[in-house]
Design a protein around this motif. Structure first.
Motif, mmCIF file in Angstrom:
data_model
loop_
_atom_site.group_PDB
_atom_site.id
_atom_site.type_symbol
_atom_site.label_atom_id
_atom_site.label_comp_id
_atom_site.label_asym_id
_atom_site.label_seq_id
_atom_site.Cartn_x
_atom_site.Cartn_y
_atom_site.Cartn_z
ATOM 1 N N MET A 90 0.850 -1.181 0.000
ATOM 2 C CA MET A 90 0.000 0.000 0.000
ATOM 3 C C MET A 90 0.892 1.241 0.000
ATOM 4 S SD MET A 90 -3.011 0.889 2.662
ATOM 5 C CE MET A 90 -2.446 2.243 3.652
ATOM 6 N N GLY A 91 0.457 2.296 -0.665
ATOM 7 C CA GLY A 91 1.270 3.498 -0.669
ATOM 8 C C GLY A 91 0.503 4.709 -1.162
ATOM 9 N N ARG A 92 1.149 5.848 -1.031
ATOM 10 C CA ARG A 92 0.563 7.106 -1.477
ATOM 11 C C ARG A 92 1.196 7.493 -2.808
ATOM 12 N NH1 ARG A 92 -0.202 12.478 1.731
ATOM 13 N NH2 ARG A 92 -1.906 13.102 0.404
ATOM 14 N N PHE A 93 0.364 7.916 -3.745
ATOM 15 C CA PHE A 93 0.844 8.205 -5.089
ATOM 16 C C PHE A 93 0.227 9.497 -5.614
ATOM 17 C CE2 PHE A 93 1.313 3.683 -4.587
ATOM 18 C CZ PHE A 93 2.464 3.360 -5.295
ATOM 19 N N ALA A 94 1.006 10.162 -6.463
ATOM 20 C CA ALA A 94 0.472 11.238 -7.297
ATOM 21 C C ALA A 94 0.185 10.576 -8.638
ATOM 22 C CB ALA A 94 1.487 12.357 -7.452
ATOM 23 N N MET A 95 -1.024 10.766 -9.159
ATOM 24 C CA MET A 95 -1.423 10.079 -10.389
ATOM 25 C C MET A 95 -1.891 11.086 -11.426
ATOM 26 S SD MET A 95 -4.077 8.820 -12.443
ATOM 27 C CE MET A 95 -5.610 8.789 -11.559
ATOM 28 N N ILE A 96 -1.425 10.885 -12.655
ATOM 29 C CA ILE A 96 -1.946 11.647 -13.790
ATOM 30 C C ILE A 96 -2.353 10.658 -14.878
ATOM 31 C CG2 ILE A 96 -0.606 13.751 -13.339
ATOM 32 C CD1 ILE A 96 1.296 12.934 -15.615
ATOM 33 N N THR A 97 -3.273 11.077 -15.732
ATOM 34 C CA THR A 97 -3.690 10.242 -16.853
ATOM 35 C C THR A 97 -3.135 10.849 -18.130
ATOM 36 O OG1 THR A 97 -5.715 9.598 -15.719
ATOM 37 C CG2 THR A 97 -5.657 9.269 -18.108
ATOM 38 N N HIS A 98 -2.411 10.022 -18.887
ATOM 39 C CA HIS A 98 -1.859 10.441 -20.186
ATOM 40 C C HIS A 98 -2.744 9.866 -21.287
ATOM 41 C CE1 HIS A 98 1.000 11.243 -23.394
ATOM 42 N NE2 HIS A 98 0.810 9.995 -23.789
ATOM 43 N N LYS A 99 -3.121 10.708 -22.230
ATOM 44 C CA LYS A 99 -3.867 10.224 -23.398
ATOM 45 C C LYS A 99 -2.961 10.358 -24.607
ATOM 46 C CE LYS A 99 -8.087 10.768 -26.042
ATOM 47 N NZ LYS A 99 -9.345 11.493 -26.222
ATOM 48 N N GLY A 100 -2.719 9.240 -25.274
ATOM 49 C CA GLY A 100 -1.877 9.254 -26.469
ATOM 50 C C GLY A 100 -0.966 8.045 -26.518
ATOM 51 N N VAL A 124 7.775 3.485 -10.131
ATOM 52 C CA VAL A 124 6.647 4.057 -10.873
ATOM 53 C C VAL A 124 5.786 2.919 -11.410
ATOM 54 C CG1 VAL A 124 6.029 5.326 -12.969
ATOM 55 C CG2 VAL A 124 7.888 6.148 -11.527
ATOM 56 N N ILE A 125 4.470 3.136 -11.373
ATOM 57 C CA ILE A 125 3.533 2.149 -11.901
ATOM 58 C C ILE A 125 2.706 2.817 -12.994
ATOM 59 C CG2 ILE A 125 1.546 0.675 -11.372
ATOM 60 C CD1 ILE A 125 2.610 0.575 -8.455
ATOM 61 N N GLU A 126 2.581 2.127 -14.114
ATOM 62 C CA GLU A 126 1.653 2.564 -15.164
ATOM 63 C C GLU A 126 0.487 1.587 -15.167
ATOM 64 O OE1 GLU A 126 4.993 4.394 -18.244
ATOM 65 O OE2 GLU A 126 3.708 2.756 -18.935
ATOM 66 N N LYS A 127 -0.726 2.142 -15.176
ATOM 67 C CA LYS A 127 -1.928 1.304 -15.268
ATOM 68 C C LYS A 127 -2.536 1.588 -16.630
ATOM 69 C CE LYS A 127 -6.401 1.361 -13.188
ATOM 70 N NZ LYS A 127 -7.140 1.789 -12.010
ATOM 71 N N TYR A 128 -2.729 0.543 -17.408
ATOM 72 C CA TYR A 128 -3.217 0.686 -18.781
ATOM 73 C C TYR A 128 -4.733 0.540 -18.778
ATOM 74 C CZ TYR A 128 1.728 0.121 -19.168
ATOM 75 O OH TYR A 128 3.080 0.281 -18.983
ATOM 76 N N ILE A 129 -5.419 1.635 -19.070
ATOM 77 C CA ILE A 129 -6.876 1.680 -19.008
ATOM 78 C C ILE A 129 -7.488 0.991 -20.228
ATOM 79 C CG2 ILE A 129 -8.887 3.226 -18.791
ATOM 80 C CD1 ILE A 129 -6.816 3.284 -16.438
ATOM 81 N N ASN A 130 -6.816 1.110 -21.363
ATOM 82 C CA ASN A 130 -7.265 0.408 -22.574
ATOM 83 C C ASN A 130 -6.024 -0.163 -23.254
ATOM 84 O OD1 ASN A 130 -6.162 2.776 -23.623
ATOM 85 N ND2 ASN A 130 -8.134 3.631 -24.226
ATOM 86 N N PRO A 153 -3.598 4.520 -31.294
ATOM 87 C CA PRO A 153 -2.579 5.030 -30.366
ATOM 88 C C PRO A 153 -2.948 6.373 -29.718
ATOM 89 C CG PRO A 153 -1.519 4.116 -32.299
ATOM 90 C CD PRO A 153 -3.006 4.074 -32.557
ATOM 91 N N ARG A 154 -3.554 7.278 -30.474
ATOM 92 C CA ARG A 154 -3.872 8.595 -29.897
ATOM 93 C C ARG A 154 -4.964 8.526 -28.837
ATOM 94 N NH1 ARG A 154 -6.339 8.330 -34.715
ATOM 95 N NH2 ARG A 154 -8.563 8.790 -34.770
ATOM 96 N N GLU A 155 -5.678 7.372 -28.764
ATOM 97 C CA GLU A 155 -6.763 7.206 -27.796
ATOM 98 C C GLU A 155 -6.330 6.396 -26.561
ATOM 99 O OE1 GLU A 155 -9.729 8.721 -28.094
ATOM 100 O OE2 GLU A 155 -8.962 9.591 -29.970
ATOM 101 N N LEU A 156 -5.072 5.938 -26.538
ATOM 102 C CA LEU A 156 -4.606 5.138 -25.402
ATOM 103 C C LEU A 156 -4.637 5.964 -24.119
ATOM 104 C CD1 LEU A 156 -1.596 3.302 -27.060
ATOM 105 C CD2 LEU A 156 -3.712 2.243 -26.222
ATOM 106 N N LEU A 157 -5.119 5.355 -23.043
ATOM 107 C CA LEU A 157 -5.152 6.013 -21.741
ATOM 108 C C LEU A 157 -4.238 5.254 -20.782
ATOM 109 C CD1 LEU A 157 -8.983 6.692 -21.392
ATOM 110 C CD2 LEU A 157 -7.189 8.351 -21.931
ATOM 111 N N THR A 158 -3.304 5.982 -20.170
ATOM 112 C CA THR A 158 -2.360 5.396 -19.234
ATOM 113 C C THR A 158 -2.351 6.236 -17.974
ATOM 114 O OG1 THR A 158 -0.956 4.742 -21.113
ATOM 115 C CG2 THR A 158 0.041 4.655 -18.917
#
Length: 170
Positions: A107-117, A145-151, A158-163
């Motif tokens: 468990m941990g505390r994270f700053a998260m942003i969503t990248h589209k592209g 660092v962790i990336e979570k792949y939404i799609n 590719p331009r619609e990928l959400l990470t």
């Protein structure tokens, strides 16, 4: 709010994007992983093997999440020595087979942003996020660092990928 650094301002004006930082506490995760060493952009091969393994072993369920775990800073570590893991969340640890290892992300505390592209543009999001961190009241945490792949590239262009990018903070 704090002023953005020149680099972040340049990136925002070039990409025409501002990220919204969400502060999140992430619960402990059990993740089936396959190691990857080398260029982060070539981790796709590990994901393909992991997805095939998960499909054959019936690991996918409604709660499954695809994750990339990245241990090294590509600005410091040589390309061929970068360490990462392709991962899928699982309900219970697996017996290690086919190179698949189960790890626990505490468990941990994270700053998260969503990248589209496209994935090859994630570097801009990282630069922005690290600039945000430098100008915030937080310091880097202990987790990679962790990336979570939404799609997935199989589902969308590719331009619609959400990470979602999770940066450990304290």
């Amino acid at each position: 709010g704090k002023l953005l650094t020149k680099e972040a301002q340049r990136i925002n004006s070039t990409n025409n994007c501002l990220y919204e930082v969400e502060l999140k506490t992430v619960a402990r995760l059990t993740v089936a992983t396959l190691d990857h060493q080398g260029d982060y952009l070539k981790i796709g091969t590990a994901f393909e093997k992991l997805i095939a393994f998960a499909a054959v072993n019936d690991l996918f369920d409604d709660s499954s999440q695809m994750l990339g775990i990245y241990y090294d800073d590509p600005n410091i570590v040589e390309l061929n020595k970068l360490r990462s893991k392709a991962g899928i969340t699982v309900q219970k640890p697996l017996t290690n087979k086919a190179g698949i290892k189960t790890i626990t992300v505490p468990m941990g505390r994270f700053a998260m942003i969503t990248h589209k592209g496209p994935y090859n543009e994630l570097e801009h999001a990282y630069t922005w996020l690290y600039n945000w961190l430098i100008n915030s009241e937080y310091t880097p945490g202990d987790h990679p660092v962790i990336e979570k792949y939404i799609n997935s590239p199989r589902e969308v262009a590719p331009r619609e990928l959400l990470t979602d990018i999770y940066l450990s903070i304290q």
